[in-house]
Design a protein around this motif. Structure first.
Motif, PDB file in Angstrom:
ATOM      1  N   ASP A  23       8.570  15.398 -30.299  1.00 39.32           N
ATOM      2  CA  ASP A  23       7.392  16.105 -30.777  1.00 39.32           C
ATOM      3  C   ASP A  23       6.360  15.057 -31.186  1.00 39.32           C
ATOM      4  OD1 ASP A  23       8.299  15.109 -33.212  1.00 39.32           O
ATOM      5  OD2 ASP A  23       9.037  17.041 -33.901  1.00 39.32           O
ATOM      6  N   ARG A  24       5.233  15.486 -31.693  1.00 40.24           N
ATOM      7  CA  ARG A  24       4.163  14.535 -32.021  1.00 40.24           C
ATOM      8  C   ARG A  24       4.588  13.513 -33.071  1.00 40.24           C
ATOM      9  NH1 ARG A  24      -1.225  17.788 -32.991  1.00 40.24           N
ATOM     10  NH2 ARG A  24      -2.079  15.693 -33.020  1.00 40.24           N
ATOM     11  N   LEU A  25       5.317  13.956 -34.092  1.00 41.68           N
ATOM     12  CA  LEU A  25       5.724  13.043 -35.146  1.00 41.68           C
ATOM     13  C   LEU A  25       6.752  12.033 -34.635  1.00 41.68           C
ATOM     14  CD1 LEU A  25       5.701  12.060 -38.050  1.00 41.68           C
ATOM     15  CD2 LEU A  25       7.397  13.830 -38.578  1.00 41.68           C
ATOM     16  N   SER A  26       7.805  12.518 -33.987  1.00 39.30           N
ATOM     17  CA  SER A  26       8.836  11.594 -33.521  1.00 39.30           C
ATOM     18  C   SER A  26       8.286  10.638 -32.471  1.00 39.30           C
ATOM     19  CB  SER A  26      10.051  12.359 -32.993  1.00 39.30           C
ATOM     20  OG  SER A  26       9.714  13.126 -31.860  1.00 39.30           O
ATOM     21  N   SER A  27       7.342  11.112 -31.664  1.00 39.74           N
ATOM     22  CA  SER A  27       6.713  10.244 -30.675  1.00 39.74           C
ATOM     23  C   SER A  27       5.930   9.123 -31.368  1.00 39.74           C
ATOM     24  CB  SER A  27       5.790  11.055 -29.778  1.00 39.74           C
ATOM     25  OG  SER A  27       5.206  10.236 -28.801  1.00 39.74           O
ATOM     26  N   ALA A  28       5.194   9.465 -32.406  1.00 39.33           N
ATOM     27  CA  ALA A  28       4.426   8.464 -33.142  1.00 39.33           C
ATOM     28  C   ALA A  28       5.333   7.444 -33.820  1.00 39.33           C
ATOM     29  CB  ALA A  28       3.528   9.146 -34.173  1.00 39.33           C
ATOM     30  N   LEU A  29       6.517   7.904 -34.257  1.00 32.91           N
ATOM     31  CA  LEU A  29       7.461   7.010 -34.928  1.00 32.91           C
ATOM     32  C   LEU A  29       8.364   6.269 -33.946  1.00 32.91           C
ATOM     33  CD1 LEU A  29       8.544   9.334 -37.871  1.00 32.91           C
ATOM     34  CD2 LEU A  29       6.970   7.383 -37.966  1.00 32.91           C
ATOM     35  N   GLY A  30       8.376   6.707 -32.676  1.00 30.04           N
ATOM     36  CA  GLY A  30       9.219   6.069 -31.673  1.00 30.04           C
ATOM     37  C   GLY A  30      10.691   6.386 -31.819  1.00 30.04           C
ATOM     38  N   VAL A  31      11.003   7.573 -32.334  1.00 30.35           N
ATOM     39  CA  VAL A  31      12.395   8.001 -32.523  1.00 30.35           C
ATOM     40  C   VAL A  31      12.596   9.369 -31.877  1.00 30.35           C
ATOM     41  CG1 VAL A  31      12.643   6.710 -34.681  1.00 30.35           C
ATOM     42  CG2 VAL A  31      11.892   9.078 -34.747  1.00 30.35           C
ATOM     43  N   PRO A  32      13.845   9.726 -31.548  1.00 29.42           N
ATOM     44  CA  PRO A  32      14.087  11.068 -31.004  1.00 29.42           C
ATOM     45  C   PRO A  32      13.829  12.154 -32.039  1.00 29.42           C
ATOM     46  CG  PRO A  32      16.006   9.636 -30.701  1.00 29.42           C
ATOM     47  CD  PRO A  32      15.040   8.919 -31.596  1.00 29.42           C
TER      48      PRO A  32
END
Length: 62
Positions: A23-32
């Protein structure tokens, strides 16, 4: 306070092609994208939402 006797699950999701869903948050953090699910009823609701979105859930009971 009563002890929670419902099972707890850690859930990650993958796209239909097997790539990690983000999702947008996990993508920004680079985690699943990951969620903690409490109880079978909550897991059933999340599975229905994942089915509707076309993603696969990977469920691990903890």
């Amino acid at each position: 306070m009563a002890e929670n006797t419902e099972p707890t699950y850690v859930v990650t999701a993958t796209n239909a092609d097997g790539s990690p869903y983000q999702d947008r948050l996990s993508s920004a953090l680079g985690v699943p994208a990951t969620a903690v699910v409490h109880g079978s009823q909550d897991l059933t609701a999340r599975q229905a939402a994942a089915d509707k979105a076309g993603v696969n859930l990977n469920v691990r009971r903890v």
